[in-house]
Motif scaffolding. Structure first.
Motif, short mmCIF file in Angstrom:
data_model
loop_
_atom_site.label_atom_id
_atom_site.label_comp_id
_atom_site.label_asym_id
_atom_site.label_seq_id
_atom_site.Cartn_x
_atom_site.Cartn_y
_atom_site.Cartn_z
N ARG A 18 31.47 49.10 40.21
CA ARG A 18 30.41 48.48 39.45
C ARG A 18 29.67 49.58 38.69
NH1 ARG A 18 27.94 43.31 40.26
NH2 ARG A 18 29.67 42.57 41.52
N HIS A 52 37.13 44.36 39.55
CA HIS A 52 37.60 43.96 40.88
C HIS A 52 39.06 44.37 40.98
CE1 HIS A 52 34.63 40.47 41.82
NE2 HIS A 52 34.02 41.56 41.45
N THR A 99 40.21 37.89 33.45
CA THR A 99 40.92 37.72 34.72
C THR A 99 42.40 37.80 34.42
OG1 THR A 99 39.14 36.35 35.54
CG2 THR A 99 41.23 36.19 36.69
N GLU A 139 35.95 46.87 44.61
CA GLU A 139 35.46 46.82 43.24
C GLU A 139 34.72 48.10 42.88
OE1 GLU A 139 32.55 43.59 43.14
OE2 GLU A 139 30.97 45.01 43.64
N VAL A 178 32.10 45.62 35.54
CA VAL A 178 32.65 45.49 36.89
C VAL A 178 34.17 45.37 36.86
CG1 VAL A 178 32.56 44.14 39.04
CG2 VAL A 178 30.55 44.21 37.53
N ARG A 211 37.15 42.43 49.43
CA ARG A 211 36.96 42.84 48.05
C ARG A 211 36.98 44.35 47.87
NH1 ARG A 211 31.65 41.62 44.75
NH2 ARG A 211 31.77 39.64 45.80
N HIS A 266 40.68 44.02 43.96
CA HIS A 266 41.22 43.19 45.02
C HIS A 266 40.18 42.17 45.41
CE1 HIS A 266 43.59 42.36 48.63
NE2 HIS A 266 42.44 42.26 49.24
N THR A 304 40.27 41.64 38.15
CA THR A 304 39.42 41.10 37.11
C THR A 304 38.58 42.23 36.53
OG1 THR A 304 39.16 39.09 38.43
CG2 THR A 304 37.58 39.40 36.66
#
Ligand SMILES: NC(=O)c1ccc[n+]([C@@H]2O[C@H](COP(=O)([O-])OP(=O)(O)OC[C@H]3O[C@@H](n4cnc5c(N)ncnc54)[C@H](OP(=O)(O)O)[C@@H]3O)[C@@H](O)[C@H]2O)c1
Ligand SMILES: *[C@@H]1O[C@H](CO)[C@@H](O)[C@H](O)[C@H]1NC(C)=O
Ligand SMILES: *[C@@H]1O[C@H](CO)[C@@H](O)[C@H](O)[C@H]1NC(C)=O
Ligand SMILES: *[C@@H]1O[C@H](CO)[C@@H](O)[C@H](O)[C@H]1NC(C)=O
Length: 481
Positions: A357, A379, A409, A355, A377, A353, A381, A385
């Protein structure tokens, strides 16, 4: 910023792209799949000429076989026929990197193509997919033998751009007499990711986010890079690199910069990179005081995965090479003073992952005081999202709080769209001369100035012992929440 996503630059017909090191790993895994992707989606002009250059005695057919497993399916189908057409644009010149003769054959190949097409103002793009040890050799030969005197020359260079401030400056000094800054395109492939490119849009095209994106509302900003695998088979490379150089000084710092910088004064390459440099200058060089945790993975708890030092490709069996690092630091400006910025990266962890945050502050008064604070948040990878954690009332008669995600997403939102891969975006940008998502030298300078003191400490004679954490775990103990 204006509405358009990038500067409108006309594509030049009959562009020549030369890929040095076309026999290599990067070419097969990234460069060719990206070029084929662009072609099959109609984003690579069919008048383009692609010339492979390397020392190996191979053929275009061989290159085609090598890259095939890495090519994506196009959104329009009929890929086999397209592959055949695409490779008609490709030719191969065999030659050495350090002597003139190969480059003279390359020049003949380029010039006969341009003559055939009646090109008067050549556009030549040179992609250096070769090891950094020969960057300057190839660059010097390009300038000497194949530079487009009456046209446009662009040179794409892959990382690493040095391994500390000094060597990065040294490399810049080597390129300086050869090419103008606007002719050099330094790749940080994270900047090609569609969802990284979206960060500025999300922040500044949604005023409610922008207005709350500061120290009054935000508790901390955290960037996480987690890989579920170790350095297996690449120990030779990794042992002299370490996690800080591999992903933190470049990729994670880029994400963090885009997430915290001020709004650029205009939507163009220089304004965007000026804003990045301004932000980076608000950080102090990193040192021991910024370290939260340093780690190296050991054997997995069940014994099936080797420790870092067990790996045959890691030759130094006493290596203190870091496979995990967590840092916390500050950005000294009006927007961020006092907000902890946390950056962590690790290999051999429990998840795959990347990300960022943005943790909002808890409210300490009012009707719902103490309720779970919001988080924004992204993401990057494996599944791009964006979501925001959101408090609502649980269904039913009582008024219990319930936390849900406002979720975007991409795979659901843009089902039918072609979302270009990082290298597809970057190569397209280089063809168009848009360098907004390439790394400028002053950006490199500040980022190395930040990380070099830390690297000197963790690699120096008094380097601390990394904590050994089990392969497949969440990393060393005591990492921040
Ligand atoms: N592979 C990746 O996924 C990746 C990711 C990020 C950045 N990069 C960067 O991209 C560049 C290319 O990486 P790569 O993995 O493709 O490298 P590579 O496979 O090791 O090398 C590319 C080609 O360069 C030639 N070459 C290799 N070692 C050489 C040497 N010592 N002297 C002269 N020529 C040599 C070889 O071609 P011939 O022998 O046929 O001439 C080889 O096929 C590097 O700067 C690397 O740091 C790679
Ligand atoms: C290059 O490869 C071809 C076919 O694989 C072979 O016939 C030829 O002799 C090789 N040339 C050299 C110089 O090795
Ligand atoms: C973003 O917020 C800053 C500070 O509150 C403000 O000066 C700027 O105009 C805002 N920009 C947008 C696009 O909302
Ligand atoms: C918490 O809620 C109170 C009352 O609703 C409000 O005045 C205050 O600004 C809020 N604080 C934060 C940090 O949101």
């Amino acid at each position: 910023m204006t509405q358009s996503a990038s500067e409108p630059v006309a594509f030049k017909k009959d562009t020549v792209l030369v890929i040095f090191g076309a026999s290599g790993d990067l070419a097969k895994k990234e460069t060719f799949p990206a070029l084929f992707g662009l072609y099959s989606e109609g984003a690579l002009d069919p008048s383009t000429k692609i010339i492979c250059y390397a020392r190996s005695n191979i053929t275009v057919q061989k290159i085609r076989e090598m890259c095939l497993p890495y090519c994506r399916k196009s959104t329009t189908g009929n890929d086999e026929a397209k592959m055949k057409e695409f490779f008609k644009m490709v030719s191969y010149v065999q030659g050495a990197y350090d002597t003139d003769d190969g480059y003279i054959r390359l020049r003949d190949e380029i010039e006969s193509f341009e003559a055939e097409r009646g090109v008067t103002e050549p556009h030549r793009v040179f992609y250096l997919a070769v090891p950094p040890s020969i960057f300057l050799t190839v660059a010097g030969q390009v300038k000497k033998n194949v530079y487009a005197e009456n046209g446009i020359t662009r040179v794409i260079v892959e990382k690493p751009f040095g391994d500390d401030l000094e060597s990065s400056r040294e490399m810049q000094k080597g390129f300086k007499p050869l090419f103008r800054p606007e002719e050099i395109f330094k790749i940080d492939h994270f900047l090609g990711k569609d969802d990284v490119r979206r960060l500025l849009t999300v922040r500044f095209a949604n005023p409610f986010l922008n207005q709350s994106w500061n120290k009054d509302n935000i508790e901390s900003v955290q960037v996480w890079f987690k890989e579920p695998f170790g350095a297996e088979g690449r120990g030779g490379f990794f042992d002299s690199t370490g996690i800080i150089r591999d992903v933190m000084q470049n990729h994670l710092l880029q994400i963090l910069t885009l997430a915290t910088m001020e709004e650029p004064v205009a939507n163009n390459a220089d304004a965007i990179r000026d804003a990045k440099v301004d932000l980076l200058k608000c950080m102090e060089p990193l040192g021991p005081e910024n370290i939260v945790a340093l780690g190296q993975y050991g054997r997995s708890v069940d014994g099936t995965k080797p420790s870092y030092l067990d790996d045959d490709t890691v030759l130094n069996k006493k290596s203190k090479c870091l496979t995990f690092t967590e840092l916390t630091f500050a950005i000294h400006n009006d927007r961020w003073e006092g907000v902890p910025i946390v950056m962590r990266a690790g290999k051999g962890l429990d998840e795959d992952r990347v990300e960022i945050r943005i943790k909002y502050k808890k409210n300490t008064s009012g009707m719902f005081k103490g309720c779970t604070p919001n988080e924004f948040v992204i993401h990057f990878h494996p599944k791009p999202t964006i979501y925001m954690t959101f408090n609502t009332k649980a269904p039913g008669f009582d008024d219990k709080l319930h936390q849900i995600n406002l979720d975007m997403t991409y795979a659901q939102e843009y089902k039918k769209d072609w979302v270009p891969e990082a290298y597809e975006c970057l190569i397209k940008d280089a063809f168009l001369g848009n360098s907004a998502n390439y790394v400028r030298d002053d950006e490199l300078d500040v980022s190395w100035a930040l990380f070099t003191p830390l690297l000197k400490y963790v690699e120096g004679p008094n380097a601390p012992e990394p904590e050994i954490y089990p392969y497949g775990s969440t990393g060393p103990k005591g990492i921040l929440e």
